[in-house]
Every structure is written in C-alpha cells, then in structure tokens.
Design a protein around this motif. Sequence first.
Motif, mmCIF file in Angstrom:
data_model
loop_
_atom_site.group_PDB
_atom_site.id
_atom_site.type_symbol
_atom_site.label_atom_id
_atom_site.label_comp_id
_atom_site.label_asym_id
_atom_site.label_seq_id
_atom_site.Cartn_x
_atom_site.Cartn_y
_atom_site.Cartn_z
ATOM 1 N N ARG A 46 0.871 -1.177 0.000
ATOM 2 C CA ARG A 46 0.000 0.000 0.000
ATOM 3 C C ARG A 46 0.907 1.224 0.000
ATOM 4 O O ARG A 46 1.631 1.466 0.970
ATOM 5 N N ASN A 62 2.665 4.218 6.663
ATOM 6 C CA ASN A 62 1.871 3.036 6.991
ATOM 7 C C ASN A 62 2.797 1.842 7.253
ATOM 8 O O ASN A 62 4.012 1.913 7.081
ATOM 9 N N ASP A 63 2.210 0.736 7.682
ATOM 10 C CA ASP A 63 3.004 -0.436 8.077
ATOM 11 C C ASP A 63 3.844 -1.006 6.931
ATOM 12 O O ASP A 63 4.953 -1.481 7.165
ATOM 13 N N ASP A 64 3.323 -0.966 5.688
ATOM 14 C CA ASP A 64 4.100 -1.469 4.547
ATOM 15 C C ASP A 64 5.378 -0.652 4.361
ATOM 16 O O ASP A 64 6.450 -1.203 4.103
ATOM 17 N N LEU A 66 6.877 1.244 6.704
ATOM 18 C CA LEU A 66 7.741 1.021 7.872
ATOM 19 C C LEU A 66 8.516 -0.288 7.738
ATOM 20 O O LEU A 66 9.709 -0.351 8.054
ATOM 21 N N ASP A 67 7.845 -1.333 7.248
ATOM 22 C CA ASP A 67 8.518 -2.619 7.029
ATOM 23 C C ASP A 67 9.611 -2.486 5.968
ATOM 24 O O ASP A 67 10.718 -3.007 6.147
ATOM 25 N N GLN A 69 11.236 0.240 5.197
ATOM 26 C CA GLN A 69 12.326 1.016 5.790
ATOM 27 C C GLN A 69 13.239 0.133 6.638
ATOM 28 O O GLN A 69 14.461 0.283 6.597
ATOM 29 N N GLU A 70 12.661 -0.776 7.394
ATOM 30 C CA GLU A 70 13.483 -1.682 8.216
ATOM 31 C C GLU A 70 14.366 -2.572 7.345
ATOM 32 O O GLU A 70 15.529 -2.805 7.669
#
Length: 192
Positions: A46, A62-64, A66-67, A69-70
């Motif tokens: 997303r 959003n979480d997608d 953030l993931d 980026q990690e």
Amino acid sequence: MTKIVIIQGHPDPGGDHLCHALAGAYGAGAEEAGHSVTRIELAQLRIDFLRSQTEQEEGVPNDDILDAQEKIRAAEHLVFVYPLWLGGMPALLKAFLEQAARPGFAYDPGKGPFGGKLLSGRSARVIITMGMPAWWYRLVYRAASLQAFRIGILNFVGIRPVRATLIGLVGDTSFDADQWLMRVAKLGTDAA
C-alpha cells in the motif's frame, strides 16, 4: 556475505514482466554466491501519494512503508529494477521513494542540505528496462531520469556508489531475454 534488498518497481502485480524476471535472476545469482537477499515487491504494497511537504516531514508512514524502511536499514546493497515509462521511473516507485525516504530515516534536515545522509554505507545497482536502445537513452535523453535518481535521491541520502544497468530494445524481435537474465544473475553473484 552482503545483505541485499531488491526493490522490484514494476507496478503490475501480475509478476510476469521482464522486470520481475530480472529481479529474480539477480536474487538467485546473489543467493547462489552466499549473499542474503530480501525482496520488496512494490505492486504488493500500500503506497499512498504524498500531497504536501508537511505530510512528508511530519506524517506517519503506513506499516508497509515502515517494514520496507526496516529492510532498507538492514541492507548493505540495494537493487532497484524498473521499466522506463515516459522517460522516467513509474509513479508507484517515485511514490514509494517519497514515502520511504523521509526525514529521520533517510536524511537529517537539521544537518543542512549536504550533511544529514542517514543511509551512508550502502551501495546500489539500478536496472532499467526500456523499449528504446540504451545508447539512445544515454545520448539523446542524457540518462536524465537515472541521473536525477542517482544524484537527487540516492546520493542525497548517502547511498554510493550507484551503478546502473540499462537494458534497451525490450520487446524488439532481436531482444535476447535469456542473455540478459544470465548477465543480471552474474551481477547478483558479484553483488555490485
């Protein structure tokens, strides 16, 4: 062993395009050589478009994102694979980069325009497919979109060196996809 993240930027989630195959070949070559490979398929995420500077500087991804980026933070080498569309990268890839390369993650605005490179220590390979001959893109277009990506985004956040592989005449009757898949798998083996 190099920690590699492959960012496959073709926006079609179907997964049957040359970009998908090239990303797979690079990853297979890298894994065969003992490198660690993580993949990010942008078409599966997303990714919202940013509409203001305030949203980019102060909004929460959003979480997608953030993931992603990690995964990028953990990487030593990034690989971007995408088609040239209208002389540049697809809008989905640009939107992803705007979302992911936020202040505090990719750069520190408090250190001025040249001092806050938070992704230093990483290298990148950019693989671009195109219908025109690659030499035409370099000569006539002056590889402008690649240079903007290299200088305005990757170097800006500290990623260097940035190497590029331009694959032209995709779709032409003379195009040899198998040869390119082997060449890109070799790039993965060398992780450069």
